[in-house]
Design an enzyme around this catalytic site. Structure first.
Site, mmCIF file in Angstrom:
data_model
loop_
_atom_site.group_PDB
_atom_site.id
_atom_site.type_symbol
_atom_site.label_atom_id
_atom_site.label_comp_id
_atom_site.label_asym_id
_atom_site.label_seq_id
_atom_site.Cartn_x
_atom_site.Cartn_y
_atom_site.Cartn_z
ATOM 1 N N CYS A 7 49.643 18.836 88.887
ATOM 2 C CA CYS A 7 49.927 19.694 87.737
ATOM 3 C C CYS A 7 49.433 21.104 88.092
ATOM 4 O O CYS A 7 49.257 21.422 89.260
ATOM 5 C CB CYS A 7 49.314 19.150 86.455
ATOM 6 S SG CYS A 7 47.506 19.224 86.365
ATOM 7 N N ASN A 10 44.849 20.927 87.744
ATOM 8 C CA ASN A 10 44.218 19.658 88.102
ATOM 9 C C ASN A 10 43.003 19.333 87.240
ATOM 10 O O ASN A 10 42.024 18.772 87.710
ATOM 11 C CB ASN A 10 43.863 19.641 89.593
ATOM 12 C CG ASN A 10 43.474 18.276 90.123
ATOM 13 O OD1 ASN A 10 42.573 18.171 90.931
ATOM 14 N ND2 ASN A 10 44.138 17.223 89.700
ATOM 15 N N CYS A 12 43.814 18.464 83.615
ATOM 16 C CA CYS A 12 44.349 17.765 82.431
ATOM 17 C C CYS A 12 45.330 16.671 82.817
ATOM 18 O O CYS A 12 44.977 15.503 82.906
ATOM 19 C CB CYS A 12 45.055 18.745 81.490
ATOM 20 S SG CYS A 12 44.029 20.043 80.784
ATOM 21 N N ARG A 13 46.570 17.074 83.036
ATOM 22 C CA ARG A 13 47.653 16.105 83.207
ATOM 23 C C ARG A 13 47.543 15.276 84.476
ATOM 24 O O ARG A 13 47.644 14.046 84.425
ATOM 25 C CB ARG A 13 49.009 16.821 83.176
ATOM 26 C CG ARG A 13 49.322 17.406 81.812
ATOM 27 C CD ARG A 13 50.571 18.245 81.845
ATOM 28 N NE ARG A 13 50.271 19.565 82.413
ATOM 29 C CZ ARG A 13 51.158 20.530 82.551
ATOM 30 N NH1 ARG A 13 52.417 20.325 82.206
ATOM 31 N NH2 ARG A 13 50.815 21.701 83.039
ATOM 32 N N SER A 14 47.375 15.919 85.620
ATOM 33 C CA SER A 14 47.376 15.135 86.867
ATOM 34 C C SER A 14 46.183 14.189 86.979
ATOM 35 O O SER A 14 46.353 13.050 87.419
ATOM 36 C CB SER A 14 47.519 16.025 88.099
ATOM 37 O OG SER A 14 46.491 16.976 88.202
ATOM 38 N N ASP A 126 52.011 20.632 78.697
ATOM 39 C CA ASP A 126 50.649 21.070 79.000
ATOM 40 C C ASP A 126 49.819 21.070 77.711
ATOM 41 O O ASP A 126 50.123 21.813 76.783
ATOM 42 C CB ASP A 126 50.686 22.478 79.594
ATOM 43 C CG ASP A 126 49.333 22.947 80.085
ATOM 44 O OD1 ASP A 126 48.316 22.252 79.857
ATOM 45 O OD2 ASP A 126 49.292 24.018 80.705
#
Length: 158
Positions: A7, A10, A12-14, A126
């Site tokens: 993401c 690095n 939050c999402r990933s 996001d």
């Protein structure tokens, strides 16, 4: 087999996708056959832990949340089997880093593995500038994508 989720920063999402996938692999008895990690397209948060909201949502759902952010390096494409982008912007960055058609073929969107997703809606949004509900939605989308990704992994590792 090696998988890396990517993401922006690095945090939050990933990392959320990484921890969900690790759990799915453990449940399937495949953790020793498949390595999973994550990275960001930029270095803004390199060395930082995951966002506290991501950590809270992961822990409340029963996932591990240990994480240190890092930036994706182009040379990693050689040693990875799959590079999973969390949105189309990440996918574009990663495709620019690919030096060969074989490297580019490794890059996929996470939601492309979710049979319930629509072709025109493959981004994991996001959550960084929103509230905790956004992180809960990201977790839901990561779980659905990782369920489909697990099926792909099973076919690749036999």
């Amino acid at each position: 087999m090696r998988i890396c989720f990517v993401c922006t920063g690095n945090i939050c999402r990933s990392p959320m996708a990484e921890h969900v996938m690790r759990e799915r692999l453990a449940e399937a008895g495949l953790e020793g056959l498949v390595g999973v990690d994550s990275a960001g397209t930029g270095s803004w948060h390199e060395g930082d832990p995951a966002d506290e909201r991501a950590v809270r949502v992961l822990r409340e759902a029963g996932y591990d949340s240990e994480h240190v952010a890092r930036q994706f390096q182009p040379e990693w494409l050689r040693g990875l089997d799959l590079v999973i982008a969390l949105d189309r912007g990440h996918e574009r960055v990663l495709r620019r880093l690919a030096r060969t058609p074989e490297e580019a073929a490794k890059i996929r969107l996470l939601r492309s593995f979710d049979p319930d997703s629509r072709f025109d809606d493959l981004d994991v949004p996001d959550p960084y500038y929103g509230d905790e509900a956004g992180f809960e939605e990201v977790l839901r989308l990561c779980e659905a994508g990782c369920d489909g990704l697990l099926a792909e992994v099973r076919t690749r590792v036999g």
